[in-house]
Design a protein around this motif. Structure first.
Motif, PDB file in Angstrom:
ATOM      1  N   THR A 147       0.840  -1.199   0.000  1.00 41.97           N
ATOM      2  CA  THR A 147       0.000   0.000   0.000  1.00 41.97           C
ATOM      3  C   THR A 147       0.874   1.248   0.000  1.00 41.97           C
ATOM      4  O   THR A 147       1.821   1.355   0.780  1.00 41.97           O
ATOM      5  CB  THR A 147      -0.910   0.028   1.249  1.00 41.97           C
ATOM      6  N   SER A 148       0.543   2.186  -0.880  1.00 42.26           N
ATOM      7  CA  SER A 148       1.284   3.450  -0.926  1.00 42.26           C
ATOM      8  C   SER A 148       0.435   4.569  -0.329  1.00 42.26           C
ATOM      9  O   SER A 148      -0.797   4.467  -0.260  1.00 42.26           O
ATOM     10  CB  SER A 148       1.640   3.808  -2.372  1.00 42.26           C
ATOM     11  N   ILE A 149       1.097   5.614   0.089  1.00 42.54           N
ATOM     12  CA  ILE A 149       0.377   6.790   0.579  1.00 42.54           C
ATOM     13  C   ILE A 149      -0.514   7.343  -0.530  1.00 42.54           C
ATOM     14  O   ILE A 149      -1.636   7.794  -0.279  1.00 42.54           O
ATOM     15  CB  ILE A 149       1.370   7.856   1.078  1.00 42.54           C
ATOM     16  N   GLN A 150      -0.041   7.247  -1.768  1.00 44.57           N
ATOM     17  CA  GLN A 150      -0.825   7.748  -2.896  1.00 44.57           C
ATOM     18  C   GLN A 150      -2.129   6.972  -3.053  1.00 44.57           C
ATOM     19  O   GLN A 150      -3.161   7.551  -3.431  1.00 44.57           O
ATOM     20  CB  GLN A 150      -0.005   7.660  -4.186  1.00 44.57           C
ATOM     21  N   ASP A 151      -2.109   5.660  -2.766  1.00 46.53           N
ATOM     22  CA  ASP A 151      -3.345   4.863  -2.808  1.00 46.53           C
ATOM     23  C   ASP A 151      -4.400   5.473  -1.895  1.00 46.53           C
ATOM     24  O   ASP A 151      -5.576   5.610  -2.260  1.00 46.53           O
ATOM     25  CB  ASP A 151      -3.073   3.423  -2.348  1.00 46.53           C
ATOM     26  N   ILE A 152      -3.981   5.821  -0.697  1.00 48.96           N
ATOM     27  CA  ILE A 152      -4.900   6.356   0.314  1.00 48.96           C
ATOM     28  C   ILE A 152      -5.390   7.742  -0.083  1.00 48.96           C
ATOM     29  O   ILE A 152      -6.581   8.055   0.020  1.00 48.96           O
ATOM     30  CB  ILE A 152      -4.203   6.391   1.687  1.00 48.96           C
ATOM     31  N   ILE A 153      -4.468   8.567  -0.560  1.00 53.00           N
ATOM     32  CA  ILE A 153      -4.815   9.922  -0.987  1.00 53.00           C
ATOM     33  C   ILE A 153      -5.825   9.888  -2.133  1.00 53.00           C
ATOM     34  O   ILE A 153      -6.830  10.613  -2.129  1.00 53.00           O
ATOM     35  CB  ILE A 153      -3.544  10.683  -1.415  1.00 53.00           C
ATOM     36  N   ASP A 154      -5.577   9.021  -3.118  1.00 45.67           N
ATOM     37  CA  ASP A 154      -6.475   8.920  -4.273  1.00 45.67           C
ATOM     38  C   ASP A 154      -7.855   8.416  -3.871  1.00 45.67           C
ATOM     39  O   ASP A 154      -8.878   8.889  -4.383  1.00 45.67           O
ATOM     40  CB  ASP A 154      -5.872   7.987  -5.324  1.00 45.67           C
ATOM     41  N   LYS A 198      -2.076  15.782  -0.867  1.00 53.15           N
ATOM     42  CA  LYS A 198      -0.965  15.142  -0.162  1.00 53.15           C
ATOM     43  C   LYS A 198      -0.633  15.902   1.122  1.00 53.15           C
ATOM     44  O   LYS A 198      -0.284  15.306   2.143  1.00 53.15           O
ATOM     45  CB  LYS A 198       0.259  15.076  -1.074  1.00 53.15           C
ATOM     46  N   GLY A 199      -0.776  17.228   1.073  1.00 54.18           N
ATOM     47  CA  GLY A 199      -0.501  18.028   2.259  1.00 54.18           C
ATOM     48  C   GLY A 199      -1.451  17.715   3.400  1.00 54.18           C
ATOM     49  O   GLY A 199      -1.073  17.813   4.579  1.00 54.18           O
ATOM     50  N   THR A 200      -2.695  17.339   3.051  1.00 58.08           N
ATOM     51  CA  THR A 200      -3.668  16.971   4.090  1.00 58.08           C
ATOM     52  C   THR A 200      -3.206  15.721   4.820  1.00 58.08           C
ATOM     53  O   THR A 200      -3.285  15.635   6.050  1.00 58.08           O
ATOM     54  CB  THR A 200      -5.058  16.728   3.463  1.00 58.08           C
ATOM     55  N   PHE A 201      -2.714  14.750   4.055  1.00 57.54           N
ATOM     56  CA  PHE A 201      -2.209  13.522   4.680  1.00 57.54           C
ATOM     57  C   PHE A 201      -1.076  13.848   5.648  1.00 57.54           C
ATOM     58  O   PHE A 201      -1.079  13.405   6.806  1.00 57.54           O
ATOM     59  CB  PHE A 201      -1.713  12.544   3.614  1.00 57.54           C
ATOM     60  N   TYR A 202      -0.112  14.632   5.185  1.00 60.09           N
ATOM     61  CA  TYR A 202       1.060  14.911   6.010  1.00 60.09           C
ATOM     62  C   TYR A 202       0.774  15.894   7.147  1.00 60.09           C
ATOM     63  O   TYR A 202       1.602  16.057   8.046  1.00 60.09           O
ATOM     64  CB  TYR A 202       2.212  15.407   5.138  1.00 60.09           C
TER      65      TYR A 202
END
Length: 237
Positions: free
Chosen positions: A31-38, A44-48
């Motif tokens: 699983t990538s962070i991009q998977d979750i963001i999409d 991406k800034g919201t995730f971080y």
């Protein structure tokens, strides 16, 4: 289109929920962070803003899960019971939770014992040990004062029992998921392992023999049947 603004705790839990779904379906490593963001349609800034990294996200997912379990057990500490009654009640409550949420536990077993999810399993067990040790230690201290436990190291004893319990859970989990396991053998081994754990508990705590009834063996035999039937999708087990 303007992004929907949500309260921080809601947005954070949405990210954790999405991560849990991906971790269970694809595995942590895949699983990538991009998977979750999409999946959530967030920046991406919201995730971080909420998580430093994927490992930080995993830590917070595990912390949330173990905290929910521990919160459901804490009221037992304040019940008007002696130490042995509390000890038994504590473990029996875990059995009830397992029976009531058997479908969830099956999914968790299947996911946790995948090779790609080893890191999740290890972290989950470690976090459970860390969170439950103070609760166990409190009950053991009460038992020492009441004269029913004879162990001068309540915190160390609590941690050791939790570690042995985690090993028991892993052994039973692997048995349940073994494709060639028969129901008769599964139930026999589960009960055998639980009896061994009970004996170890009494020895470590210095408790009177046969005083601990933390597991109701008939319930575990029934649980073995339920797990077996659901995993193999048979009408008659």
């Amino acid at each position: 289109m303007a992004r929907e603004i949500k309260r921080p705790e809601i947005r954070k839990n949405e990210i954790i929920d999405a991560a849990q779904k991906f971790f269970f379906q694809k595995g942590y490593e895949q699983t990538s962070i991009q998977d979750i963001i999409d999946a959530l349609g967030i920046a991406k800034g919201t995730f971080y803003h909420y998580f430093f990294s994927k490992i930080d996200l995993l830590d917070q997912l595990i912390d949330r899960t173990t905290s929910e379990i521990c919160s459901s057990l804490k009221p037992i500490l304040n019940m008007d019971m002696n130490a042995i009654e509390k000890f038994n009640k504590f473990f029996q409550a875990l059995t009830v939770v397992s029976m009531q949420n058997i479908d969830v536990f099956l999914v968790t077993f299947k996911v946790m014992f995948r090779d790609e999810n080893t890191i999740i399993r290890v972290k989950m067990y470690r976090r459970m040990v860390d969170k439950n040790t103070p609760l166990f230690s409190s009950i053991i201290e009460q038992g020492i004062k009441e004269g029913v436990f004879n162990n001068p190291y309540p915190n160390d004893a609590a941690e050791l029992l939790m570690q042995i319990g985690a090993n028991l859970d892993e052994t039973i989990g692997r048995l349940i998921l073994h494709e060639n396991e028969t129901l008769k053998h599964l139930a026999k081994i589960m009960v055998q392992k639980i009896k061994l754990y009970l004996d170890a508990m009494e020895r470590i705590l210095g408790a009177p023999k046969d005083s601990l009834r933390v597991y109701i063996l008939d319930d575990y035999e029934e649980m073995a049947k339920m797990f077996y039937k659901k995993l193999r999708d048979k009408e008659d087990v």
